[in-house]
Design a protein around this motif. Structure first.
Motif, mmCIF file in Angstrom:
data_model
loop_
_atom_site.group_PDB
_atom_site.id
_atom_site.type_symbol
_atom_site.label_atom_id
_atom_site.label_comp_id
_atom_site.label_asym_id
_atom_site.label_seq_id
_atom_site.Cartn_x
_atom_site.Cartn_y
_atom_site.Cartn_z
ATOM 1 N N LYS A 11 0.779 -1.078 -0.033
ATOM 2 C CA LYS A 11 0.023 0.093 -0.026
ATOM 3 C C LYS A 11 0.879 1.385 0.256
ATOM 4 O O LYS A 11 0.348 2.549 -0.285
ATOM 5 C CB LYS A 11 -0.920 0.138 1.150
ATOM 6 C CG LYS A 11 -1.988 -0.966 1.057
ATOM 7 C CD LYS A 11 -3.069 -0.610 2.041
ATOM 8 C CE LYS A 11 -4.491 -1.278 1.533
ATOM 9 N NZ LYS A 11 -5.081 -2.291 2.247
ATOM 10 N N GLU A 12 2.190 1.115 0.321
ATOM 11 C CA GLU A 12 2.753 2.098 0.518
ATOM 12 C C GLU A 12 4.549 1.872 -0.081
ATOM 13 O O GLU A 12 4.921 0.667 0.044
ATOM 14 C CB GLU A 12 3.223 2.668 1.881
ATOM 15 C CG GLU A 12 2.893 3.980 2.292
ATOM 16 C CD GLU A 12 2.933 4.211 3.650
ATOM 17 O OE1 GLU A 12 2.251 4.561 4.363
ATOM 18 O OE2 GLU A 12 4.311 4.045 4.037
ATOM 19 N N LEU A 13 5.087 2.731 -0.822
ATOM 20 C CA LEU A 13 6.371 2.691 -1.538
ATOM 21 C C LEU A 13 6.986 4.001 -1.059
ATOM 22 O O LEU A 13 6.560 5.110 -1.307
ATOM 23 C CB LEU A 13 6.380 2.451 -2.828
ATOM 24 C CG LEU A 13 6.325 1.075 -3.417
ATOM 25 C CD1 LEU A 13 6.284 1.378 -4.857
ATOM 26 C CD2 LEU A 13 7.331 0.144 -3.078
ATOM 27 N N GLN A 14 8.272 4.001 -0.608
ATOM 28 C CA GLN A 14 9.022 5.051 -0.362
ATOM 29 C C GLN A 14 8.311 6.040 0.515
ATOM 30 O O GLN A 14 8.391 7.193 0.349
ATOM 31 C CB GLN A 14 9.472 5.997 -1.513
ATOM 32 C CG GLN A 14 10.326 4.972 -2.503
ATOM 33 C CD GLN A 14 11.869 4.502 -2.048
ATOM 34 O OE1 GLN A 14 12.083 5.414 -1.251
ATOM 35 N NE2 GLN A 14 12.074 3.465 -2.502
ATOM 36 N N GLY A 15 7.282 5.671 1.443
ATOM 37 C CA GLY A 15 6.710 6.502 2.314
ATOM 38 C C GLY A 15 5.506 7.132 1.836
ATOM 39 O O GLY A 15 4.821 7.908 2.098
ATOM 40 N N LEU A 16 5.220 6.742 0.402
ATOM 41 C CA LEU A 16 3.902 7.287 -0.386
ATOM 42 C C LEU A 16 3.208 6.290 -0.681
ATOM 43 O O LEU A 16 3.259 5.166 -1.037
ATOM 44 C CB LEU A 16 4.706 7.909 -1.793
ATOM 45 C CG LEU A 16 5.609 9.045 -1.549
ATOM 46 C CD1 LEU A 16 6.301 9.408 -2.966
ATOM 47 C CD2 LEU A 16 5.129 10.283 -1.030
ATOM 48 N N PRO A 17 1.728 6.734 -0.988
ATOM 49 C CA PRO A 17 0.711 5.634 -1.308
ATOM 50 C C PRO A 17 0.957 5.160 -2.558
ATOM 51 O O PRO A 17 1.410 5.792 -3.546
ATOM 52 C CB PRO A 17 -0.541 6.606 -0.940
ATOM 53 C CG PRO A 17 -0.255 7.883 -1.502
ATOM 54 C CD PRO A 17 1.319 8.003 -0.741
ATOM 55 N N VAL A 18 0.440 3.770 -2.706
ATOM 56 C CA VAL A 18 0.305 3.187 -3.818
ATOM 57 C C VAL A 18 -1.131 3.316 -4.107
ATOM 58 O O VAL A 18 -1.749 2.319 -3.374
ATOM 59 C CB VAL A 18 1.048 1.784 -4.231
ATOM 60 C CG1 VAL A 18 0.756 1.239 -5.406
ATOM 61 C CG2 VAL A 18 2.299 1.999 -3.407
ATOM 62 N N LEU A 19 -1.730 3.896 -5.120
ATOM 63 C CA LEU A 19 -3.203 3.757 -5.269
ATOM 64 C C LEU A 19 -3.457 3.260 -6.428
ATOM 65 O O LEU A 19 -2.692 3.461 -7.640
ATOM 66 C CB LEU A 19 -3.542 5.520 -5.613
ATOM 67 C CG LEU A 19 -2.752 6.208 -4.019
ATOM 68 C CD1 LEU A 19 -2.958 7.845 -4.449
ATOM 69 C CD2 LEU A 19 -3.824 5.801 -2.862
#
Ligand SMILES: CC(C)(COP(=O)(O)OP(=O)(O)OC[C@H]1O[C@@H](n2cnc3c(N)ncnc32)[C@H](O)[C@@H]1OP(=O)(O)O)[C@@H](O)C(=O)NCCC(=O)NCCS
Length: 229
Positions: free
Chosen positions: A46-54
């Motif tokens: 759900k997250e990569l590099q502290g960012l959401p995967v949407l």
């Protein structure tokens, strides 16, 4: 002091090339990456590099195109799939940004579309025209008066000499060399290390000679050369 706000961008992709795109934009662009997006079925974390995967089919309701742009630096081997995503993103209203490395060399007359990237160490000589959705990796030479049309992928250290034309959906492999004035027809695969001296035909695949395996171990070969000095 006036606050400097960076333009926000969403990256399409959540694997190696998406993460590479995130790194390059974060360290070398005026954009702030705010999210990753892919088709829902491909979401692993759900997250990569502290960012959401949407999920791509809902992205506009979470980050509307008025607040964010998009970049699709993936699918080098699947240009028609990248084209599909390119048109879908545009239909949702996103502007598709270019990434041109600060370590690439370009001239002010460069004509370039959208969703393109030019990696570090690549050189685009004068009078070059690049279409839409063209990904050029690191260290390439794009010779003078060369035209690269939409949805092509040029792998690292490919050399396109002068006045080359690359028709849409073509893949040019690493270290390939395309001679002056040659036209690479649409949908070709030009394999790594090939030297193309005449025009190609649509959908052709070129592969360089396989390397020869010599029947001796490397220490013997090194000693042989060392003894010659
Ligand atoms: C040109 C290139 C794509 C060829 O790929 P390859 O894997 O070496 O090709 P192969 O010789 O193994 O052949 C591929 C397939 O075509 C088939 N094939 C080869 N010659 C054939 C023929 N005459 N008739 C039918 N099929 C044939 C092979 O059997 C193989 O299928 P298989 O895997 O089911 O056995 C590859 O050499 C290359 O240059 N790749 C690009 C690398 C690169 O620059 N990458 C950058 C990434 S960023």
């Amino acid at each position: 002091m006036k606050e400097v706000t960076m333009e926000k961008v969403i990256i399409f992709g959540n694997a190696t090339q998406g993460l590479l795109g995130h790194f390059l934009l974060t360290h070398d662009s005026p954009y702030q990456v705010v999210a990753f997006t892919v088709d829902g079925k491909y979401i692993k974390e759900k997250e990569l590099q502290g960012l959401p995967v949407l999920p791509f089919d809902e992205i506009e309701s979470i980050y509307p195109p008025e607040s964010c742009k998009m970049h699709i630096p993936v699918l080098g081997w699947a240009p028609k799939l990248r084209e599909e995503k390119y048109h879908q993103a545009k239909a949702k209203g996103y502007e598709l940004i270019n990434y041109i490395s600060s370590k690439a060399v370009t001239w002010p007359d460069l004509v370039i579309g959208d969703n393109c990237s030019i990696g570090e160490g690549s050189i685009c000589r004068p009078f070059v025209q690049i279409g839409n959705d063209v990904l050029i990796q690191a260290g390439c030479n794009i010779g003078h008066n060369t035209v690269i049309k939409d949805h092509c992928f040029i792998a690292s250290h490919a050399v396109l000499l002068g006045m080359v034309t690359v028709e849409p959906y073509t893949f040019i492999g690493a270290n390939a060399t395309i001679d002056n004035g040659v036209t690479i027809a649409r949908e070709c695969v030009i394999g790594a290390g090939t030297v193309i001296r005449t025009n190609t035909k649509e959908k052709e695949v070129y592969r360089a000679n396989p390397p020869a395996l010599l029947p001796l171990p490397s220490d013997k070969m090194m000693n042989m050369y060392f003894a010659r000095q």
